[in-house]
Design a protein around this motif. Sequence first.
Motif: not given
Length: 115
Positions: A83-98
């Motif tokens: 996933r690629v997010y724009q610079a103005y997207v905040r709060g994305v948390e990556v999960s260890a489960l994928g």
Amino acid sequence: MQIYRYAWFADIPDPDNFLQPLFASDSQVNFMRYRKQRYRCRSSERHRGYPTPMERAGLYQRVEELVADSYPLIPLFYLGVDRVYQAYVRGVEVSALGEQAASYHRVWLTTASEQ
């Protein structure tokens, strides 16, 4: 069937989440019909009750080696999701489960003045 497409995603970070469903002889999703006497003897059923994480991890590692040494399957490809997010997207948390386990309920967009 000699070859088929199959996907399995972890919903909890535990080796039993893969070993029991995919390789236990009594599992309904053991589509390879994997049956190995040594696996049944050391089944993950016995390992679930071990008190310390280190003991449990060592036991599961031996079961994983047993399964891997018997070559019950040969993965032809590994599905990757990026996933690629724009610079103005905040709060994305990556999960260890994928990516399939990612939660987006805390994602927000910033304004140009906040960047």
